[in-house]
Scaffold this active site. Structure first.
Site, mmCIF file in Angstrom:
data_model
loop_
_atom_site.group_PDB
_atom_site.id
_atom_site.type_symbol
_atom_site.label_atom_id
_atom_site.label_comp_id
_atom_site.label_asym_id
_atom_site.label_seq_id
_atom_site.Cartn_x
_atom_site.Cartn_y
_atom_site.Cartn_z
ATOM 1 N N ASN A 1 -4.213 -6.957 -0.863
ATOM 2 C CA ASN A 1 -3.701 -7.269 0.476
ATOM 3 C C ASN A 1 -3.976 -6.038 1.335
ATOM 4 O OD1 ASN A 1 -2.262 -7.635 2.824
ATOM 5 N ND2 ASN A 1 -0.375 -8.251 1.823
ATOM 6 N N ARG B 1 -3.135 -5.144 4.139
ATOM 7 C CA ARG B 1 -2.021 -4.658 4.955
ATOM 8 C C ARG B 1 -1.036 -3.816 4.141
ATOM 9 N NH1 ARG B 1 0.732 -8.936 8.449
ATOM 10 N NH2 ARG B 1 1.342 -7.054 9.536
ATOM 11 N N CYS B 2 -1.217 -3.769 2.831
ATOM 12 C CA CYS B 2 -0.319 -3.050 1.927
ATOM 13 C C CYS B 2 -0.901 -1.676 1.604
ATOM 14 C CB CYS B 2 -0.136 -3.858 0.649
ATOM 15 S SG CYS B 2 0.736 -2.990 -0.655
ATOM 16 N N SER B 3 -0.135 -0.629 1.841
ATOM 17 C CA SER B 3 -0.634 0.734 1.606
ATOM 18 C C SER B 3 -0.936 0.972 0.132
ATOM 19 C CB SER B 3 0.357 1.776 2.126
ATOM 20 O OG SER B 3 1.575 1.713 1.403
ATOM 21 N N ARG C 1 -4.222 -0.671 -0.630
ATOM 22 C CA ARG C 1 -5.338 0.120 -0.076
ATOM 23 C C ARG C 1 -5.594 1.369 -0.926
ATOM 24 N NH1 ARG C 1 -2.524 -0.896 4.720
ATOM 25 N NH2 ARG C 1 -1.925 1.303 4.863
#
Length: 112
Positions: A6, A8-10, A13
């Protein structure tokens, strides 16, 4: 090798960056855009050795709204399929093994 990701998830990433830095040949699956089938999610749970209740994101509003705390494992599994954002992330799958990338360095367990 597949990273359920995802963007948007740190943590997701960070796991992606770790794999890229190591030069791993893997695929990224944006599971919110391309949801898992029931059999895929069950297989991943088997690789992880977890029940759905251990992989569900309890802080999500959908968890609270669905009152999943009182649900069976099967009901939680079905909720995760309906609302993929309930699935903990990232998940790195290699062969018949998988790890949750929390912390992101956990992905290193499967590429050593």
């Amino acid at each position: 090798m597949i990273l359920l990701h995802n963007p948007r998830c740190s943590k997701s990433r960070q796991a992606l960056a770790i794999l890229e830095e190591r030069g791993c040949d893997f695929q990224t699956r944006l599971y919110l855009e391309e949801p898992l089938s029931k059999s895929e999610l069950q297989e991943i749970l088997g690789f992880l050795g977890m029940e759905p209740s251990a992989l569900v994101r309890k802080g999500e509003q959908a968890y609270k709204d669905g009152n999943l705390k009182l649900c069976t494992e099967e009901e939680i599994l079905d909720a995760m399929l309906t609302e993929p954002k309930l699935i903990e992330r990232p998940i790195f799958v290699v062969g018949g093994k998988a790890v949750v990338g929390r912390p992101p360095e956990n992905v290193l367990e499967l590429i050593a």
